[in-house]
Design a protein around this motif. Structure first.
Motif, PDB file in Angstrom:
ATOM      1  N   LYS A 304      21.574  33.534  36.355  1.00  0.00           N
ATOM      2  CA  LYS A 304      22.851  33.645  35.645  1.00  0.00           C
ATOM      3  C   LYS A 304      23.955  32.861  36.347  1.00  0.00           C
ATOM      4  O   LYS A 304      24.831  32.296  35.689  1.00  0.00           O
ATOM      5  N   ARG A 305      23.901  32.824  37.685  1.00  0.00           N
ATOM      6  CA  ARG A 305      24.873  31.991  38.409  1.00  0.00           C
ATOM      7  C   ARG A 305      24.666  30.518  38.062  1.00  0.00           C
ATOM      8  O   ARG A 305      25.631  29.775  37.850  1.00  0.00           O
ATOM      9  N   ALA A 306      23.388  30.080  37.988  1.00  0.00           N
ATOM     10  CA  ALA A 306      23.097  28.687  37.640  1.00  0.00           C
ATOM     11  C   ALA A 306      23.547  28.379  36.220  1.00  0.00           C
ATOM     12  O   ALA A 306      24.070  27.290  35.933  1.00  0.00           O
ATOM     13  N   ALA A 307      23.359  29.349  35.310  1.00  0.00           N
ATOM     14  CA  ALA A 307      23.781  29.146  33.923  1.00  0.00           C
ATOM     15  C   ALA A 307      25.303  29.016  33.833  1.00  0.00           C
ATOM     16  O   ALA A 307      25.831  28.163  33.102  1.00  0.00           O
ATOM     17  N   TRP A 308      26.008  29.854  34.577  1.00  0.00           N
ATOM     18  CA  TRP A 308      27.478  29.809  34.548  1.00  0.00           C
ATOM     19  C   TRP A 308      27.991  28.490  35.128  1.00  0.00           C
ATOM     20  O   TRP A 308      28.926  27.878  34.580  1.00  0.00           O
ATOM     21  N   LEU A 309      27.371  28.030  36.213  1.00  0.00           N
ATOM     22  CA  LEU A 309      27.760  26.748  36.795  1.00  0.00           C
ATOM     23  C   LEU A 309      27.515  25.617  35.798  1.00  0.00           C
ATOM     24  O   LEU A 309      28.341  24.698  35.663  1.00  0.00           O
ATOM     25  N   THR A 310      26.388  25.689  35.085  1.00  0.00           N
ATOM     26  CA  THR A 310      26.096  24.681  34.060  1.00  0.00           C
ATOM     27  C   THR A 310      27.174  24.657  32.990  1.00  0.00           C
ATOM     28  O   THR A 310      27.677  23.585  32.618  1.00  0.00           O
ATOM     29  N   LEU A 311      27.551  25.836  32.493  1.00  0.00           N
ATOM     30  CA  LEU A 311      28.559  25.894  31.436  1.00  0.00           C
ATOM     31  C   LEU A 311      29.901  25.355  31.920  1.00  0.00           C
ATOM     32  O   LEU A 311      30.547  24.565  31.212  1.00  0.00           O
ATOM     33  N   PHE A 360      28.293  33.348  25.604  1.00  0.00           N
ATOM     34  CA  PHE A 360      27.977  33.475  27.029  1.00  0.00           C
ATOM     35  C   PHE A 360      29.255  33.398  27.871  1.00  0.00           C
ATOM     36  O   PHE A 360      29.413  34.132  28.854  1.00  0.00           O
ATOM     37  N   PHE A 361      30.156  32.530  27.475  1.00  0.00           N
ATOM     38  CA  PHE A 361      31.448  32.377  28.160  1.00  0.00           C
ATOM     39  C   PHE A 361      32.184  33.716  28.225  1.00  0.00           C
ATOM     40  O   PHE A 361      32.624  34.167  29.285  1.00  0.00           O
ATOM     41  N   ILE A 362      32.295  34.381  27.088  1.00  0.00           N
ATOM     42  CA  ILE A 362      33.017  35.656  27.010  1.00  0.00           C
ATOM     43  C   ILE A 362      32.273  36.755  27.768  1.00  0.00           C
ATOM     44  O   ILE A 362      32.873  37.512  28.542  1.00  0.00           O
ATOM     45  N   LYS A 363      30.951  36.844  27.569  1.00  0.00           N
ATOM     46  CA  LYS A 363      30.169  37.892  28.226  1.00  0.00           C
ATOM     47  C   LYS A 363      30.242  37.764  29.746  1.00  0.00           C
ATOM     48  O   LYS A 363      30.369  38.769  30.463  1.00  0.00           O
ATOM     49  N   GLN A 364      30.162  36.539  30.232  1.00  0.00           N
ATOM     50  CA  GLN A 364      30.171  36.341  31.681  1.00  0.00           C
ATOM     51  C   GLN A 364      31.532  36.700  32.279  1.00  0.00           C
ATOM     52  O   GLN A 364      31.608  37.317  33.344  1.00  0.00           O
ATOM     53  N   LEU A 365      32.606  36.333  31.588  1.00  0.00           N
ATOM     54  CA  LEU A 365      33.942  36.675  32.091  1.00  0.00           C
ATOM     55  C   LEU A 365      34.160  38.187  32.077  1.00  0.00           C
ATOM     56  O   LEU A 365      34.751  38.752  33.003  1.00  0.00           O
ATOM     57  N   LYS A 366      33.690  38.838  31.026  1.00  0.00           N
ATOM     58  CA  LYS A 366      33.853  40.295  30.947  1.00  0.00           C
ATOM     59  C   LYS A 366      33.018  41.009  32.006  1.00  0.00           C
ATOM     60  O   LYS A 366      33.386  42.086  32.474  1.00  0.00           O
ATOM     61  N   ALA A 367      31.905  40.414  32.368  1.00  0.00           N
ATOM     62  CA  ALA A 367      31.076  41.008  33.417  1.00  0.00           C
ATOM     63  C   ALA A 367      31.748  40.910  34.780  1.00  0.00           C
ATOM     64  O   ALA A 367      31.457  41.701  35.679  1.00  0.00           O
ATOM     65  N   CYS A 368      32.666  39.949  34.920  1.00  0.00           N
ATOM     66  CA  CYS A 368      33.348  39.738  36.202  1.00  0.00           C
ATOM     67  C   CYS A 368      34.668  40.502  36.303  1.00  0.00           C
ATOM     68  O   CYS A 368      35.218  40.636  37.403  1.00  0.00           O
ATOM     69  N   HIS A 369      35.203  40.974  35.179  1.00  0.00           N
ATOM     70  CA  HIS A 369      36.525  41.603  35.189  1.00  0.00           C
ATOM     71  C   HIS A 369      36.500  42.902  34.394  1.00  0.00           C
ATOM     72  O   HIS A 369      35.900  42.971  33.319  1.00  0.00           O
ATOM     73  N   ASP A 370      37.173  43.906  34.925  1.00  0.00           N
ATOM     74  CA  ASP A 370      37.309  45.189  34.230  1.00  0.00           C
ATOM     75  C   ASP A 370      38.453  45.079  33.224  1.00  0.00           C
ATOM     76  O   ASP A 370      39.621  45.271  33.557  1.00  0.00           O
ATOM     77  N   THR A 371      38.112  44.751  31.986  1.00  0.00           N
ATOM     78  CA  THR A 371      39.151  44.501  30.972  1.00  0.00           C
ATOM     79  C   THR A 371      39.761  45.780  30.416  1.00  0.00           C
ATOM     80  O   THR A 371      40.625  45.715  29.540  1.00  0.00           O
ATOM     81  N   THR A 372      39.319  46.947  30.916  1.00  0.00           N
ATOM     82  CA  THR A 372      39.950  48.206  30.485  1.00  0.00           C
ATOM     83  C   THR A 372      41.227  48.474  31.271  1.00  0.00           C
ATOM     84  O   THR A 372      42.011  49.354  30.899  1.00  0.00           O
ATOM     85  N   SER A 373      41.436  47.743  32.366  1.00  0.00           N
ATOM     86  CA  SER A 373      42.658  47.904  33.152  1.00  0.00           C
ATOM     87  C   SER A 373      43.577  46.711  32.934  1.00  0.00           C
ATOM     88  O   SER A 373      43.140  45.632  32.548  1.00  0.00           O
ATOM     89  N   ALA A 378      44.428  40.943  32.963  1.00  0.00           N
ATOM     90  CA  ALA A 378      45.214  39.786  33.397  1.00  0.00           C
ATOM     91  C   ALA A 378      44.323  38.767  34.110  1.00  0.00           C
ATOM     92  O   ALA A 378      44.436  37.557  33.877  1.00  0.00           O
ATOM     93  N   ALA A 379      43.428  39.266  34.980  1.00  0.00           N
ATOM     94  CA  ALA A 379      42.524  38.358  35.698  1.00  0.00           C
ATOM     95  C   ALA A 379      41.574  37.660  34.724  1.00  0.00           C
ATOM     96  O   ALA A 379      41.295  36.462  34.851  1.00  0.00           O
ATOM     97  N   PHE A 380      41.084  38.424  33.735  1.00  0.00           N
ATOM     98  CA  PHE A 380      40.216  37.867  32.691  1.00  0.00           C
ATOM     99  C   PHE A 380      40.943  36.740  31.949  1.00  0.00           C
ATOM    100  O   PHE A 380      40.405  35.649  31.749  1.00  0.00           O
ATOM    101  N   THR A 381      42.187  37.020  31.550  1.00  0.00           N
ATOM    102  CA  THR A 381      42.972  36.037  30.786  1.00  0.00           C
ATOM    103  C   THR A 381      43.243  34.794  31.622  1.00  0.00           C
ATOM    104  O   THR A 381      43.102  33.667  31.140  1.00  0.00           O
ATOM    105  N   ASP A 382      43.629  34.996  32.892  1.00  0.00           N
ATOM    106  CA  ASP A 382      43.943  33.848  33.750  1.00  0.00           C
ATOM    107  C   ASP A 382      42.723  32.943  33.927  1.00  0.00           C
ATOM    108  O   ASP A 382      42.827  31.717  33.809  1.00  0.00           O
ATOM    109  N   GLN A 383      41.552  33.541  34.214  1.00  0.00           N
ATOM    110  CA  GLN A 383      40.360  32.722  34.433  1.00  0.00           C
ATOM    111  C   GLN A 383      39.939  32.020  33.145  1.00  0.00           C
ATOM    112  O   GLN A 383      39.556  30.841  33.172  1.00  0.00           O
ATOM    113  N   ALA A 384      40.012  32.747  32.023  1.00  0.00           N
ATOM    114  CA  ALA A 384      39.645  32.141  30.740  1.00  0.00           C
ATOM    115  C   ALA A 384      40.542  30.943  30.431  1.00  0.00           C
ATOM    116  O   ALA A 384      40.071  29.868  30.052  1.00  0.00           O
ATOM    117  N   MET A 385      41.859  31.123  30.620  1.00  0.00           N
ATOM    118  CA  MET A 385      42.796  30.047  30.296  1.00  0.00           C
ATOM    119  C   MET A 385      42.616  28.850  31.230  1.00  0.00           C
ATOM    120  O   MET A 385      42.728  27.701  30.808  1.00  0.00           O
TER     121      MET A 385
END
Length: 575
Positions: A304-311, A360-373, A378-385
């Motif tokens: 999954k790390r290799a897939a994220w780096l590829t994307l 995959f982009f959205i799922k991976q970001l959500k897996a890295c950030h707790d979007t319930t807080s 904010a961290a999710f939004t910053d990294q996505a942008m």
């Protein structure tokens, strides 16, 4: 491109006969003074592909492909311009001059790589231990032959020793990356290893990968160093074999054995990187051959790390007409083991459940950030942008942003800032849509195209009035090209204004991109109309008539959004 190189290409074209060039690749028939064939660039039953010996030119009346001998070889053989020139030059005994893109390569290097590979293939056939190992891995003999698999045994080893006796030959071996130097001792780099020859787009051996079968020898895999022949960030293992196929999709896997295992399971359309992450150059290379690329990774954390780096590597250059998908093997499996243990159908069924890059982009970001807080959101939004800002295709970036952050504009409860943010955001998207639309229209070829709906223009914007006039013209004359459309705007005296305000650029016309952009523009205008209407009314006191208007607008927007998503998910095949 130097003047010398330009002169050489002109000389090359005069030496070539386009009929010979094309007939060596497809079946053609004489038709009067010309030749005809079914076009190799799109599916057809009735020949519309014409070759003119007098003009030394080809043209397809179906997909409008056209050009000279070099253009044909570039499109048919999936080569760059210099590669096509070099390949054709060999057929008439010419040597291209040095280009600005790199040095001339001594052909002795290619001859050395070929000679070593042929001897390694003989060594493989004479080594029962290695043959048995490959049989246990279920690699078919035909696949070993097709990919020129060898073994660095006695014959290939003796070849290295013989070449080392001559300084010039030794220098060639060193330039090919076939030597290893340790403690002032020079020896063969690949010793008692299964060899995986790496070929360029013309089939020439440019590098090798080597694998040991003993568990106590390290490293298990060894690759050629980068040389004048071999740049690993620009090369994919198995690409030459894949280039001969008619492809619906391509699989990108992680290693040599994965490629061989899939080919042995009747899945020949796979390639692998060579000791490096998948790069932009790799993406540009593989999408010459297919518009649908499926990245196949192990299902563990490393995969999954290799897939994220590829994307993240290819995200800046993604375009709507090219599809990137990701599939993951079950825990403990790789493509090799899964395909060998479960078979062709099971692998293809797993491939059918691949997820598109945006999901995959959205799922991976959500897996890295707790979007319930709040902090996690904010961290999710910053990294996505930050990632979305790297994307060069503006419409695709805006669409991804709207998908990832659908509530980013309506969750702010302050009294003044949201209106400013919404208006600025609307204007930015509005300008981007118009930029894409007019760039496409002013680059349109004679491909028939029209759009049924006018664009709502309740504010009487001059640019929208000009756009509607072009859409009207195309309904009457769908095959109208860019010069015709410019004439329409010149008659209205708005052409200079369009260029000044929107700065349209020359691009490759895509009916799909244009239709998507028009849908997005209509959605934006409906959103603005709904927002403007609500801002002037107390929603709790709306009359029945006002509610009916609002209901109609919302239904129109919802239908457009459904059509828009359908368009994004159903990218048409390239001709």
């Amino acid at each position: 491109m130097s003047d010398e190189y330009k002169q050489f290409t002109r000389e090359l074209i005069t030496r070539l006969d386009i009929v010979d060039v094309i007939s060596n690749r497809i079946n053609i028939k004489k038709a009067g003074k010309e030749y005809q064939a079914c076009c190799p660039f799109h599916n057809e039953k009735t020949p519309s592909f014409t070759i003119s010996p007098q003009k030394q030119f080809f043209y397809c009346f179906g997909c409008h492909a056209k050009g000279d001998s070099i253009s044909f070889v570039m499109q048919h053989d999936k080569l760059t311009f210099p590669e096509a020139v070099e390949k054709l030059a060999q057929t008439v005994g010419l040597t291209p001059p040095k280009t600005n893109k790199g040095p001339i390569i001594d052909r002795a290097l290619y001859k050395t790589m070929r000679a070593y590979t042929l001897l390694a293939k003989q060594d493989l056939q004479n080594d029962k231990t290695i043959i048995k190992y490959l049989q246990e891995r279920k690699i078919k003999p035909s696949i070993l032959h097709h990919y020129h698999i060898g073994y660095s045994g006695p014959r290939s080893g003796q070849y290295i020793q013989n070449q080392l006796k001559n300084d010039q030959d030794a220098s060639t071996l060193r330039a090919c990356g076939l030597l290893s130097e340790r403690e002032h001792k020079v020896q063969a780099k690949f010793f008692k290893r299964i060899l995986f020859p790496i070929q360029d787009t013309q089939g020439r051996i440019i590098a090798l990968g080597g694998r040991v079968i003993e568990s106590d020898r390290q490293p298990k895999y060894l690759n050629s160093p980068e040389t004048i022949l071999f740049k690993k960030r620009q090369t994919l293992y198995g690409l030459y074999q894949l280039s001969k196929l008619q492809l619906d999709q391509v699989f990108v896997v992680e290693g040599y054995m994965d490629v061989l295992a899939l080919a042995s399971c009747d899945i020949p359309q796979s390639v692998a990187c060579l000791g490096t992450a998948f790069t932009e150059q790799h993406w540009r290379l593989i999408t010459r051959y297919s518009d649908k690329v499926v990245f196949c990774f192990d299902g563990d954390k490393a995969g999954k790390r290799a897939a994220w780096l590829t994307l993240t590597n290819i995200l800046p250059i993604l375009k709507p007409e090219k599809s990137a998908l990701f599939m993951f093997m079950p825990e403990g499996d790789d493509p090799d083991s899964y395909c060998q243990n479960n078979g062709l159908n099971a692998f293809l069924q797993l491939a059918d459940h691949s997820i598109s890059w945006d999901i995959f982009f959205i799922k991976q970001l959500k897996a890295c950030h707790d979007t319930t807080s709040v902090s996690g959101q904010a961290a999710f939004t910053d990294q996505a942008m930050d990632l979305i800002k790297t994307m060069q295709h503006k419409t695709l970036a805006q669409t991804l942003q709207a998908t990832v952050l659908p509530k980013s504009e309506v969750n702010d409860t302050s009294n003044s800032t949201p209106v400013v943010k919404k208006e600025n955001n609307f204007y930015s998207k509005y300008q981007s849509c118009l930029h894409t639309i007019f760039s496409q229209l002013l680059s349109k070829n004679d491909t028939p195209w029209h759009y049924e709906e006018d664009i709502s223009n309740i504010s009487h914007h001059q640019s929208l009035h000009a756009l509607n006039s072009l859409l009207h013209h195309l309904r009457e004359k769908p095959e109208a090209g860019s010069s015709d459309l410019r004439a329409v705007l010149e008659q209205q005296k708005v052409l200079d204004l369009i260029y000044e305000k929107l700065d349209p650029v020359s691009c490759i016309f895509s009916a799909h991109i244009l239709t998507v952009a028009l849908h997005q523009l209509r959605i934006l205008l409906l959103e603005k109309e709904i927002r403007s209407y609500l801002s002037q009314q107390d929603k709790s006191n709306l009359t029945a008539h006002q509610r009916k208007i609002m209901h109609t607008l919302i239904l129109q927007k919802k239908q457009l959004e459904n059509d828009y998503i359908s368009l994004l998910n159903h990218i048409p095949d390239a001709p």
